[in-house]
Design a protein around this motif. Structure first.
Motif, mmCIF file in Angstrom:
data_model
loop_
_atom_site.group_PDB
_atom_site.id
_atom_site.type_symbol
_atom_site.label_atom_id
_atom_site.label_comp_id
_atom_site.label_asym_id
_atom_site.label_seq_id
_atom_site.Cartn_x
_atom_site.Cartn_y
_atom_site.Cartn_z
ATOM 1 N N UNK B 120 0.802 -1.377 0.116
ATOM 2 C CA UNK B 120 -0.165 -0.002 -0.198
ATOM 3 C C UNK B 120 0.890 1.368 -0.165
ATOM 4 N N UNK B 121 0.557 2.083 -0.873
ATOM 5 C CA UNK B 121 1.242 3.382 -1.018
ATOM 6 C C UNK B 121 0.940 4.034 -1.989
ATOM 7 N N UNK B 122 1.840 4.590 -2.743
ATOM 8 C CA UNK B 122 1.618 5.252 -4.211
ATOM 9 C C UNK B 122 2.056 4.482 -5.434
ATOM 10 N N UNK B 123 3.327 3.861 -5.201
ATOM 11 C CA UNK B 123 3.801 2.667 -6.328
ATOM 12 C C UNK B 123 4.784 2.047 -5.632
ATOM 13 N N UNK B 124 4.317 0.547 -5.391
ATOM 14 C CA UNK B 124 2.944 0.099 -5.617
ATOM 15 C C UNK B 124 1.824 0.784 -4.672
ATOM 16 N N UNK B 125 0.802 0.826 -5.246
ATOM 17 C CA UNK B 125 -0.440 1.363 -4.714
ATOM 18 C C UNK B 125 -1.347 2.133 -5.533
ATOM 19 N N UNK B 126 -1.455 3.549 -5.293
ATOM 20 C CA UNK B 126 -2.178 4.433 -6.196
ATOM 21 C C UNK B 126 -1.835 4.241 -7.625
ATOM 22 N N UNK B 127 -0.610 4.433 -7.974
ATOM 23 C CA UNK B 127 -0.097 4.232 -9.290
ATOM 24 C C UNK B 127 -0.599 2.829 -10.134
ATOM 25 N N UNK B 128 -0.460 1.680 -9.097
ATOM 26 C CA UNK B 128 -0.889 0.295 -9.719
ATOM 27 C C UNK B 128 -2.593 0.255 -9.676
ATOM 28 N N UNK B 129 -3.037 1.201 -9.088
ATOM 29 C CA UNK B 129 -4.550 1.052 -9.104
ATOM 30 C C UNK B 129 -5.016 1.693 -10.504
ATOM 31 N N UNK B 130 -4.096 2.922 -10.748
ATOM 32 C CA UNK B 130 -4.762 3.489 -12.025
ATOM 33 C C UNK B 130 -4.031 2.828 -13.180
ATOM 34 N N UNK B 131 -2.982 1.994 -13.268
ATOM 35 C CA UNK B 131 -2.571 1.071 -14.328
ATOM 36 C C UNK B 131 -3.921 0.377 -14.543
ATOM 37 N N UNK B 132 -4.271 -0.278 -13.337
ATOM 38 C CA UNK B 132 -5.436 -1.352 -13.501
ATOM 39 C C UNK B 132 -6.685 -0.659 -14.266
ATOM 40 N N UNK B 133 -7.282 0.229 -13.485
ATOM 41 C CA UNK B 133 -8.414 0.821 -14.038
ATOM 42 C C UNK B 133 -8.197 1.214 -15.540
ATOM 43 N N UNK B 134 -7.022 1.705 -15.925
ATOM 44 C CA UNK B 134 -6.916 2.201 -17.294
ATOM 45 C C UNK B 134 -6.783 1.172 -18.200
ATOM 46 N N UNK B 135 -6.242 -0.099 -17.827
ATOM 47 C CA UNK B 135 -5.985 -1.181 -18.638
ATOM 48 C C UNK B 135 -7.248 -2.053 -18.776
ATOM 49 N N UNK B 136 -8.025 -1.703 -17.890
ATOM 50 C CA UNK B 136 -9.504 -2.655 -17.765
ATOM 51 C C UNK B 136 -10.235 -1.959 -18.880
ATOM 52 N N UNK B 137 -10.116 -0.334 -18.742
ATOM 53 C CA UNK B 137 -11.160 0.389 -19.788
ATOM 54 C C UNK B 137 -10.757 0.592 -21.090
ATOM 55 N N UNK B 138 -9.111 0.553 -21.171
ATOM 56 C CA UNK B 138 -8.809 0.932 -22.723
ATOM 57 C C UNK B 138 -7.852 -0.450 -22.898
ATOM 58 N N UNK B 139 -8.762 -1.530 -23.061
ATOM 59 C CA UNK B 139 -7.694 -2.647 -23.386
ATOM 60 C C UNK B 139 -6.714 -2.397 -24.630
ATOM 61 N N UNK B 140 -6.981 -1.697 -25.549
ATOM 62 C CA UNK B 140 -6.119 -1.314 -26.702
ATOM 63 C C UNK B 140 -5.335 -0.082 -26.159
ATOM 64 N N UNK B 141 -4.137 -0.167 -26.090
ATOM 65 C CA UNK B 141 -3.373 0.964 -25.298
ATOM 66 C C UNK B 141 -2.012 0.693 -25.045
ATOM 67 N N UNK B 142 -1.477 1.730 -24.378
ATOM 68 C CA UNK B 142 -0.083 1.819 -24.058
ATOM 69 C C UNK B 142 0.155 2.308 -22.468
ATOM 70 N N UNK B 143 0.956 1.942 -21.724
ATOM 71 C CA UNK B 143 1.177 2.398 -20.365
ATOM 72 C C UNK B 143 2.429 3.139 -20.264
ATOM 73 N N UNK B 144 2.322 4.180 -19.625
ATOM 74 C CA UNK B 144 3.655 4.904 -19.279
ATOM 75 C C UNK B 144 3.640 5.125 -17.586
ATOM 76 N N UNK B 145 4.515 4.859 -16.994
ATOM 77 C CA UNK B 145 4.947 5.538 -15.620
ATOM 78 C C UNK B 145 6.137 6.264 -15.653
ATOM 79 N N UNK B 146 5.962 7.557 -15.198
ATOM 80 C CA UNK B 146 7.338 8.515 -14.865
ATOM 81 C C UNK B 146 7.343 8.782 -13.493
ATOM 82 N N UNK B 147 8.416 8.847 -12.764
ATOM 83 C CA UNK B 147 8.926 9.005 -11.251
ATOM 84 C C UNK B 147 9.306 10.436 -11.566
ATOM 85 N N UNK B 148 8.909 11.221 -10.354
ATOM 86 C CA UNK B 148 9.626 12.353 -10.305
ATOM 87 C C UNK B 148 8.762 13.629 -10.612
#
Lengths: 327, 327
Positions: B120-148
């Motif tokens: 639990x926290x922000x990555x992993x945590x809130x960032x993971x949640x957002x990856x999951x929601x966004x992947x489930x809703x837009x199965x055809x797409x590309x993920x990017x995570x930037x830190x900082x």
């Protein structure tokens, strides 16, 4: 397991659901239901188009019904009615009437042993989720929701009803300075006027008085009077070329403080930039349709919203896959 | 119901949890547990400081234990161990070892009838949640995570280990051009170097060879060699004045397509801008601690992650209040 889906209502949203099902290999469109004459409807998929009054015959063939009607008059009646027969999911978006709609769907679904998921989409929906997560994590803070840049159907309709207007489109636009102040953690108090601009593109009828139209727009109570509104008159060709889109989006921002003396500031921002408002809502509906079927199989009945659904239910991946790939 | 919380480990994160509990009126700190001599520890709250080896005596007095140790050696042992006695929650963040950690906590918690919430926290945590929601809703797409932009403790430590370095801080910075391309929906393929910059502020020891230090930093494998790295030498006073913060943040973006011919583009962006990384993580831990206690009361046992927790469990508000105020 393939999730067998019915679409109830075939407008922009219904067509979006039809497209979204094709992107989700574990889902399958079974039939489209319409209140129009089924013969009059041409759909893209090779499935039956069925008259709405025959829907009860499909109870054993459909795992979840996605309702694609409007929030004003369709969904308040249809969602509770269909929850007597099916797991149902809708995008009911009249915020003030959600508690009432929830109760109606809840009692129908509890009686039938089905699950109803209401108010799925982006607002209500993903924006609501982000408000909830951010509020729970930063209890000491301030919420901001900005909509746009995007097309408001209701405001476009209001302009089209003005005498002398042939066609019109209204864009809601967040005021950039307001957005910047919020992002900078300045916690501004913002009036309606300070948050959003309204920009209208209008095709006037021949001989219409443009100055009069502009005044009628800018002074229209509720819709425009409280906003700074920009009105452009353009010709029909330009209108059709540049203003036929249905893009939308927006921002949910929470600015909060932590620390023994609240000395640390945190900004959580969620934003959407959508080429097609109905297609994005449709994509959310299909992901939540998967969740509805799973939850009902686990014995959950009654009405739920996005708040009540653990995120893992939305994904076709297993818990172990999700932890490995996305956590 | 008041949620009685124990803090296990009292570093930056533990102090953050202590502050966060004060912001949540339905939570109460009961005791702080430490492996140090309890007499040596001064805490801000008026609760007992207890030796870690006495923790079993507190089983009936604590609803959930928040573990505030490190992911390298503390949590892999402590979380499963304490899950034999308490509902537990941690911020385990070694992504590659999450499946293993999950299994260990799951079997301990299932045996004791408790619930363990990990990562639990922000990555992993809130960032993971957002990856999951966004992947489930837009199965055809590309993920990017930037830190900082934010402080990387591991990289700062690596620079401090170089001969001639007295003190150092490393900032991870998303490359603005890369971020802009992603936001514009261009779906770029980005190398490590194209995604993040590394900026180091170094206090050199007297007489140290600065050119040598700079080379040692820039060529360090894994940590810096694959990045464009900027090195600044500054004096100790400047360092202490300008670089004592522990800010962090980042961006999770999914760019996806919908439509019969994938003609519509959608961008989902989630971002955090945090003055204090540990305090924000602590705030997330306290919200999820509330969820852990509620879920266990409903009979849920074993290990879970943020993916398995319906958002409503995080909030002190009732379902009806949430639907009315936040949906």
């Amino acid at each position: 397991m393939t999730i067998r889906i019915g679409i109830f209502g075939y407008g922009n949203l219904g067509r979006g659901v039809e497209n979204a099902i094709k992107q989700n290999p574990d889902t399958q469109l079974v039939a489209v239901f319409t209140r129009r004459d089924p013969q009059s409807l041409t759909i893209k998929s090779d499935v039956p188009v069925v008259s709405a009054d025959k829907v009860a015959d499909w109870q054993d063939k459909i795992d979840v019904m996605i309702l694609c009607g409007g929030s004003a008059t369709d969904l308040p009646k249809q969602t509770p009615e269909l929850a007597k027969l099916f797991n149902v999911i809708d995008s009911f978006d009249t915020h003030a009437k959600i508690p009432e709609h929830f109760e109606a769907v809840d009692s129908a679904a509890k009686a039938s042993g089905k699950l109803g998921l209401i108010s799925i989409g982006w607002d209500p929906g993903l924006f609501s989720l982000n408000r909830l997560y951010a509020n729970a994590i930063l209890p000491n803070g301030k919420d901001y929701t900005f909509w746009g840049k995007g097309v408001s159907q209701g405001h476009s309709d209001a302009v089209r009803r003005i005498e002398g207007v042939k066609n019109a489109k209204q864009y809601t636009i967040p005021v950039p300075e307001a957005l910047e102040k919020v992002r900078a953690g300045l916690d501004p108090e913002l009036t309606t006027r300070q948050k959003h601009l309204r920009e209208c593109f209008v095709v006037a009828k021949e001989g219409a008085d443009k100055a009069e139209i502009e005044t009628a727009i800018k002074t229209m109570p509720n819709y425009f009077a409280d906003y700074d509104t920009i009105v452009h008159f353009i010709d029909e060709e330009t209108f059709n070329r540049d203003h036929s889109g249905i893009a939308h989006g927006g921002f949910v921002i929470r600015s909060g403080k932590t620390g023994a003396n609240l000395e640390n500031k945190h900004i959580i921002e969620y934003s959407l930039k959508l080429d097609s408002n109905p297609e994005f809502t449709a994509s959310a509906l299909v992901a939540y349709a998967r969740a509805a079927v799973r939850l009902n199989k686990e014995g959950k009945v009654g009405c739920m919203t996005a708040f009540d659904v653990a995120p893992a239910y939305l994904s076709p991946k297993s818990g172990a896959e999700l932890r490995k790939e996305l956590l």
